[in-house]
Design a protein around this motif. Structure first.
Motif, PDB file in Angstrom:
ATOM      1  N   PHE A 178       0.836  -1.206   0.000  1.00 53.75           N
ATOM      2  CA  PHE A 178       0.000   0.000   0.000  1.00 53.75           C
ATOM      3  C   PHE A 178       0.870   1.254   0.000  1.00 53.75           C
ATOM      4  CE2 PHE A 178      -3.344  -2.620   2.483  1.00 53.75           C
ATOM      5  CZ  PHE A 178      -3.889  -3.088   1.295  1.00 53.75           C
ATOM      6  N   GLY A 179       1.897   1.244   0.835  1.00 50.20           N
ATOM      7  CA  GLY A 179       2.765   2.404   0.932  1.00 50.20           C
ATOM      8  C   GLY A 179       3.496   2.693  -0.361  1.00 50.20           C
ATOM      9  N   VAL A 180       3.971   1.645  -1.032  1.00 44.40           N
ATOM     10  CA  VAL A 180       4.644   1.833  -2.320  1.00 44.40           C
ATOM     11  C   VAL A 180       3.676   2.451  -3.334  1.00 44.40           C
ATOM     12  CG1 VAL A 180       5.689   0.638  -4.279  1.00 44.40           C
ATOM     13  CG2 VAL A 180       6.338   0.001  -1.950  1.00 44.40           C
ATOM     14  N   GLY A 181       2.439   1.938  -3.359  1.00 45.68           N
ATOM     15  CA  GLY A 181       1.451   2.491  -4.276  1.00 45.68           C
ATOM     16  C   GLY A 181       1.151   3.940  -3.983  1.00 45.68           C
ATOM     17  N   VAL A 212       9.712   2.182  -9.043  1.00 43.98           N
ATOM     18  CA  VAL A 212       8.941   2.067  -7.799  1.00 43.98           C
ATOM     19  C   VAL A 212       7.999   0.871  -7.863  1.00 43.98           C
ATOM     20  CG1 VAL A 212       7.163   3.172  -6.379  1.00 43.98           C
ATOM     21  CG2 VAL A 212       9.095   4.518  -7.231  1.00 43.98           C
ATOM     22  N   ILE A 213       7.238   0.751  -8.942  1.00 36.18           N
ATOM     23  CA  ILE A 213       6.261  -0.335  -9.061  1.00 36.18           C
ATOM     24  C   ILE A 213       6.949  -1.693  -9.081  1.00 36.18           C
ATOM     25  CG2 ILE A 213       4.536  -1.361 -10.605  1.00 36.18           C
ATOM     26  CD1 ILE A 213       3.777   1.510 -11.414  1.00 36.18           C
ATOM     27  N   ASN A 214       8.093  -1.780  -9.731  1.00 35.72           N
ATOM     28  CA  ASN A 214       8.785  -3.068  -9.842  1.00 35.72           C
ATOM     29  C   ASN A 214       9.354  -3.563  -8.512  1.00 35.72           C
ATOM     30  OD1 ASN A 214       8.175  -3.019 -12.532  1.00 35.72           O
ATOM     31  ND2 ASN A 214      10.282  -3.105 -13.260  1.00 35.72           N
ATOM     32  N   THR A 215       9.444  -2.697  -7.508  1.00 39.36           N
ATOM     33  CA  THR A 215       9.907  -3.174  -6.197  1.00 39.36           C
ATOM     34  C   THR A 215       8.938  -4.182  -5.597  1.00 39.36           C
ATOM     35  OG1 THR A 215       8.834  -1.339  -5.003  1.00 39.36           O
ATOM     36  CG2 THR A 215      11.128  -1.019  -5.710  1.00 39.36           C
ATOM     37  N   ILE A 216       7.650  -4.039  -5.924  1.00 42.84           N
ATOM     38  CA  ILE A 216       6.657  -4.982  -5.383  1.00 42.84           C
ATOM     39  C   ILE A 216       6.058  -5.863  -6.463  1.00 42.84           C
ATOM     40  CG2 ILE A 216       6.048  -3.568  -3.391  1.00 42.84           C
ATOM     41  CD1 ILE A 216       3.590  -2.591  -4.971  1.00 42.84           C
ATOM     42  N   GLY A 217       6.518  -5.697  -7.715  1.00 44.62           N
ATOM     43  CA  GLY A 217       5.954  -6.467  -8.822  1.00 44.62           C
ATOM     44  C   GLY A 217       5.916  -7.967  -8.599  1.00 44.62           C
ATOM     45  N   PRO A 218       6.996  -8.588  -8.086  1.00 44.80           N
ATOM     46  CA  PRO A 218       6.976 -10.050  -7.928  1.00 44.80           C
ATOM     47  C   PRO A 218       6.231 -10.551  -6.680  1.00 44.80           C
ATOM     48  CG  PRO A 218       9.219  -9.164  -8.191  1.00 44.80           C
ATOM     49  CD  PRO A 218       8.324  -8.027  -7.839  1.00 44.80           C
ATOM     50  N   LEU A 220      -9.096  -2.845  -8.172  1.00 44.77           N
ATOM     51  CA  LEU A 220      -8.616  -1.722  -8.976  1.00 44.77           C
ATOM     52  C   LEU A 220      -7.096  -1.688  -9.011  1.00 44.77           C
ATOM     53  CD1 LEU A 220      -9.848   0.847 -10.433  1.00 44.77           C
ATOM     54  CD2 LEU A 220      -9.303   2.080  -8.327  1.00 44.77           C
ATOM     55  N   ARG A 221      -6.491  -1.898  -7.860  1.00 45.31           N
ATOM     56  CA  ARG A 221      -5.024  -1.863  -7.775  1.00 45.31           C
ATOM     57  C   ARG A 221      -4.406  -3.016  -8.567  1.00 45.31           C
ATOM     58  NH1 ARG A 221      -0.998  -3.190  -2.979  1.00 45.31           N
ATOM     59  NH2 ARG A 221      -2.486  -4.863  -2.701  1.00 45.31           N
ATOM     60  N   GLY A 222      -4.961  -4.224  -8.391  1.00 46.33           N
ATOM     61  CA  GLY A 222      -4.421  -5.383  -9.078  1.00 46.33           C
ATOM     62  C   GLY A 222      -4.528  -5.260 -10.594  1.00 46.33           C
ATOM     63  N   VAL A 223      -5.687  -4.792 -11.072  1.00 41.75           N
ATOM     64  CA  VAL A 223      -5.872  -4.586 -12.508  1.00 41.75           C
ATOM     65  C   VAL A 223      -4.872  -3.558 -13.028  1.00 41.75           C
ATOM     66  CG1 VAL A 223      -7.467  -3.654 -14.233  1.00 41.75           C
ATOM     67  CG2 VAL A 223      -8.291  -5.297 -12.530  1.00 41.75           C
ATOM     68  N   SER A 224      -4.641  -2.505 -12.270  1.00 44.94           N
ATOM     69  CA  SER A 224      -3.728  -1.445 -12.698  1.00 44.94           C
ATOM     70  C   SER A 224      -2.305  -1.957 -12.835  1.00 44.94           C
ATOM     71  CB  SER A 224      -3.794  -0.279 -11.707  1.00 44.94           C
ATOM     72  OG  SER A 224      -5.098   0.249 -11.627  1.00 44.94           O
ATOM     73  N   VAL A 240      -2.662   4.477  -6.889  1.00 42.97           N
ATOM     74  CA  VAL A 240      -2.636   5.317  -5.683  1.00 42.97           C
ATOM     75  C   VAL A 240      -3.952   5.184  -4.918  1.00 42.97           C
ATOM     76  CG1 VAL A 240      -2.448   7.667  -4.803  1.00 42.97           C
ATOM     77  CG2 VAL A 240      -1.011   6.943  -6.717  1.00 42.97           C
ATOM     78  N   ILE A 241      -5.081   5.305  -5.627  1.00 39.02           N
ATOM     79  CA  ILE A 241      -6.387   5.192  -4.974  1.00 39.02           C
ATOM     80  C   ILE A 241      -6.580   3.793  -4.407  1.00 39.02           C
ATOM     81  CG2 ILE A 241      -8.882   5.237  -5.356  1.00 39.02           C
ATOM     82  CD1 ILE A 241      -8.337   7.346  -7.558  1.00 39.02           C
ATOM     83  N   GLY A 242      -6.215   2.771  -5.186  1.00 37.22           N
ATOM     84  CA  GLY A 242      -6.380   1.383  -4.746  1.00 37.22           C
ATOM     85  C   GLY A 242      -5.471   1.005  -3.601  1.00 37.22           C
ATOM     86  N   SER A 243      -4.480   1.829  -3.317  1.00 42.87           N
ATOM     87  CA  SER A 243      -3.601   1.598  -2.163  1.00 42.87           C
ATOM     88  C   SER A 243      -4.042   2.395  -0.946  1.00 42.87           C
ATOM     89  CB  SER A 243      -2.156   1.967  -2.526  1.00 42.87           C
ATOM     90  OG  SER A 243      -1.672   1.206  -3.603  1.00 42.87           O
ATOM     91  N   ALA A 244      -4.449   3.659  -1.173  1.00 45.97           N
ATOM     92  CA  ALA A 244      -4.813   4.533  -0.057  1.00 45.97           C
ATOM     93  C   ALA A 244      -6.136   4.132   0.586  1.00 45.97           C
ATOM     94  CB  ALA A 244      -4.885   5.988  -0.537  1.00 45.97           C
ATOM     95  N   VAL A 245      -7.117   3.737  -0.205  1.00 41.97           N
ATOM     96  CA  VAL A 245      -8.436   3.403   0.340  1.00 41.97           C
ATOM     97  C   VAL A 245      -8.362   2.218   1.305  1.00 41.97           C
ATOM     98  CG1 VAL A 245     -10.744   2.546  -0.254  1.00 41.97           C
ATOM     99  CG2 VAL A 245      -9.761   4.455  -1.528  1.00 41.97           C
ATOM    100  N   PRO A 246      -7.739   1.079   0.939  1.00 38.72           N
ATOM    101  CA  PRO A 246      -7.640  -0.013   1.921  1.00 38.72           C
ATOM    102  C   PRO A 246      -6.792   0.353   3.131  1.00 38.72           C
ATOM    103  CG  PRO A 246      -7.189  -0.822  -0.291  1.00 38.72           C
ATOM    104  CD  PRO A 246      -7.192   0.670  -0.363  1.00 38.72           C
ATOM    105  N   ALA A 247      -5.711   1.105   2.905  1.00 45.46           N
ATOM    106  CA  ALA A 247      -4.846   1.491   4.024  1.00 45.46           C
ATOM    107  C   ALA A 247      -5.627   2.263   5.081  1.00 45.46           C
ATOM    108  CB  ALA A 247      -3.666   2.317   3.525  1.00 45.46           C
TER     109      ALA A 247
END
Length: 342
Positions: free
Chosen positions: A26-29, A45-51, A95-99, A120-127
């Motif tokens: 969530f924080g990375v997003g 940034v995105i590739n840090t959590i990609g795997p 939303l986050r996963g699809v993105s 960003v939205i798909g990370s902030a809302v669950p957080a």
């Protein structure tokens, strides 16, 4: 310790694992607008959590399944009363996963910016909403004599739950920024370190207020594990300050570990403040759901215990192996040398 109590802590373990692991996702997003100054930086940034992001997300599925099987009354009351917030969390996660999967399917900058915003939205809302949900669980909600929530949606937006929501939002943001600093090099790495220090003050203030409020609430409730509530809150506060100091001194690995311990002990504090209830009633304490009146039969819990003994070590080994395989930094050179759609 009876099986019902054991499974309360097992459910807690899975939620701790989920918030520690998906928390930095969530924080990375959420950090994309601050660290992604161009497409190369955003990809880095995105590739840090990609795997690992999808593997981290499975922890909430396991936690929910364990909750359903071990405490069906808790599950029923929780998911019926918190239907809208949990639905919003689910939609945000989709939303986050699809993105993540569709962002690189076109070269269009407009296409990528649209999916970046959804990340960003798909990370902030669950957080935020996970904090609101757990704040209400710990504080208690309007349960009637049939263990049905009768308070309405806006009753869930009370001061304590909103504070916990803000705290989880800030804590996960800091957790993710520390992970980016650990996993990247170049300008993104330096920007992440500076951003962690800037985010430190509001995070400390929100976290300290949450700890004090939770301890006071546990004292008023005469929680049987009050000493553990205080200890967990204290350790969470100390490790949060340590994470900031370590980050400032460029000990990126230890800073991330300290941030991870902060999330761990913060969630432990909430579960120990809740014990031995699972969903207190603010209408009448007699209507509260407890470990004993919300649990499954001993036969069901026995089968689940043997399943956990066999499956849990395998899950942990696989998760550890995955992080070991993808342990290296995501360098800027590797992104610049890769195809633009990678």
């Amino acid at each position: 310790m009876d099986l019902a109590t054991l499974w309360f802590w097992i459910v807690g373990f899975f939620f701790v694992g989920y918030f520690v692991l998906d928390g930095f996702d969530f924080g990375v997003g959420m950090s994309l607008p601050f660290l992604g100054k161009n497409d190369v930086s955003r990809r880095q940034v995105i590739n840090t959590i990609g795997p690992v992001w999808d593997l981290n997300e499975t922890w909430v599925i396991v936690a929910g399944a364990c909750l359903f099987a071990s405490f069906p009354e808790w599950y029923a009351s929780l998911f019926s009363g918190f239907y809208l917030p949990l639905l919003l969390i689910l939609l945000a996660l989709i939303l986050r996963g699809v993105s993540f999967e569709y962002r690189h399917q076109r070269e269009s900058a407009k296409w990528k910016r649209g999916f970046d915003r959804m990340i960003v939205i798909g990370s902030a809302v669950p957080a935020f909403l996970w904090g609101v949900a757990f704040g209400n669980i710990v504080q208690g909600v309007a349960l009637d004599e049939n263990h049905i929530y009768v308070g309405g949606f806006f009753a869930l937006l009370n001061p304590y739950s909103l504070l916990v929501g803000v705290t989880t939002l800030l804590l996960f943001f800091l957790h993710g920024v520390l992970f980016v600093a650990l996993k990247t090099d170049g300008p993104v790495h330096e920007d992440a370190r500076r951003l962690a220090l800037k985010a430190g003050l509001p995070t400390v203030l929100a976290a300290a207020t949450t700890v004090v409020w939770t301890v006071v609430m546990a004292m008023q409730r005469e929680a049987p594990l009050l000493w553990l509530v205080i200890a967990a809150g204290t350790v969470a506060a100390v490790t949060l300050l340590a994470a900031l100091v370590l980050s400032a001194r460029r000990f990126d690995g230890w800073a991330f570990i300290s941030g991870m311990l902060t999330v761990l002990f913060a969630v432990l504090m909430l579960f120990t403040a809740l014990f031995p209830n699972v969903l207190p009633s603010t209408i009448d304490p007699a209507y509260s759901l407890t470990i004993q009146n919300a649990s499954s039969t001993d036969y069901t819990l026995t089968i689940m215990t043997w399943t956990a003994v066999i499956a849990l070590p395998l899950v942990l080994l696989y998760q550890g192996w995955t992080y070991w395989v993808f342990r290296k930094r995501v360098t800027r050179a590797s992104i610049e040398g890769a195809p633009a759609h990678a």
